[in-house]
Design a protein around this motif. Sequence first.
Motif, PDB file in Angstrom:
ATOM      1  N   MET A   2     -66.506 -24.745 -30.780  1.00  0.00           N
ATOM      2  CA  MET A   2     -67.549 -25.349 -31.623  1.00  0.00           C
ATOM      3  C   MET A   2     -68.927 -25.014 -31.088  1.00  0.00           C
ATOM      4  SD  MET A   2     -65.940 -29.054 -32.649  1.00  0.00           S
ATOM      5  CE  MET A   2     -65.721 -29.560 -30.944  1.00  0.00           C
ATOM      6  N   ASP A   3     -69.098 -25.068 -29.772  1.00  0.00           N
ATOM      7  CA  ASP A   3     -70.403 -24.761 -29.185  1.00  0.00           C
ATOM      8  C   ASP A   3     -70.760 -23.294 -29.389  1.00  0.00           C
ATOM      9  OD1 ASP A   3     -70.720 -27.387 -28.349  1.00  0.00           O
ATOM     10  OD2 ASP A   3     -69.815 -26.999 -26.391  1.00  0.00           O
ATOM     11  N   LEU A   4     -69.777 -22.417 -29.213  1.00  0.00           N
ATOM     12  CA  LEU A   4     -70.016 -20.993 -29.457  1.00  0.00           C
ATOM     13  C   LEU A   4     -70.414 -20.768 -30.909  1.00  0.00           C
ATOM     14  CD1 LEU A   4     -69.980 -17.994 -28.746  1.00  0.00           C
ATOM     15  CD2 LEU A   4     -67.501 -18.023 -29.161  1.00  0.00           C
ATOM     16  N   HIS A   5     -69.721 -21.423 -31.821  1.00  0.00           N
ATOM     17  CA  HIS A   5     -70.033 -21.294 -33.244  1.00  0.00           C
ATOM     18  C   HIS A   5     -71.470 -21.724 -33.525  1.00  0.00           C
ATOM     19  CE1 HIS A   5     -69.909 -22.411 -37.564  1.00  0.00           C
ATOM     20  NE2 HIS A   5     -69.289 -21.249 -37.623  1.00  0.00           N
ATOM     21  N   LEU A   8     -73.835 -19.076 -32.227  1.00  0.00           N
ATOM     22  CA  LEU A   8     -73.818 -17.900 -33.098  1.00  0.00           C
ATOM     23  C   LEU A   8     -74.548 -18.152 -34.411  1.00  0.00           C
ATOM     24  CD1 LEU A   8     -70.231 -16.429 -32.649  1.00  0.00           C
ATOM     25  CD2 LEU A   8     -72.388 -15.379 -31.990  1.00  0.00           C
ATOM     26  N   LEU A   9     -74.455 -19.370 -34.935  1.00  0.00           N
ATOM     27  CA  LEU A   9     -75.175 -19.681 -36.178  1.00  0.00           C
ATOM     28  C   LEU A   9     -76.663 -19.419 -36.022  1.00  0.00           C
ATOM     29  CD1 LEU A   9     -73.511 -22.938 -37.526  1.00  0.00           C
ATOM     30  CD2 LEU A   9     -73.591 -20.710 -38.641  1.00  0.00           C
ATOM     31  N   HIS A  10     -77.186 -19.670 -34.839  1.00  0.00           N
ATOM     32  CA  HIS A  10     -78.620 -19.454 -34.597  1.00  0.00           C
ATOM     33  C   HIS A  10     -78.932 -18.003 -34.262  1.00  0.00           C
ATOM     34  CE1 HIS A  10     -79.372 -23.714 -34.830  1.00  0.00           C
ATOM     35  NE2 HIS A  10     -78.406 -23.937 -33.970  1.00  0.00           N
ATOM     36  N   ALA A  11     -78.121 -17.398 -33.416  1.00  0.00           N
ATOM     37  CA  ALA A  11     -78.413 -16.054 -32.922  1.00  0.00           C
ATOM     38  C   ALA A  11     -77.881 -14.950 -33.832  1.00  0.00           C
ATOM     39  CB  ALA A  11     -77.835 -15.881 -31.513  1.00  0.00           C
ATOM     40  N   HIS A  12     -76.678 -15.121 -34.358  1.00  0.00           N
ATOM     41  CA  HIS A  12     -76.020 -14.087 -35.162  1.00  0.00           C
ATOM     42  C   HIS A  12     -75.184 -14.755 -36.253  1.00  0.00           C
ATOM     43  CE1 HIS A  12     -77.153 -11.059 -32.220  1.00  0.00           C
ATOM     44  NE2 HIS A  12     -76.736 -11.891 -31.284  1.00  0.00           N
TER      45      HIS A  12
END
Length: 72
Positions: A2-5, A8-12
Amino acid sequence: GMDLHEELLHAHPEQAERMLFLSGGAFTERAQAMMETFPRRCLKKPFEPKSLRSTVRDFLKEHPPAAVAPHV
């Protein structure tokens, strides 16, 4: 996951949309909300290899991989 997601929503964001989630259980409200938000992208453990292959195959049909330029 969830944290990775979220990162990624912000960066890519285009990569965040390509994530599948494997869960050993949605024990928190946050995890349950994530599973409800992305029901077709979540596979609950334990699962059979056939289920994993089917989930990935269906996901790739809906989200075909983008062409990747070779690194020089």
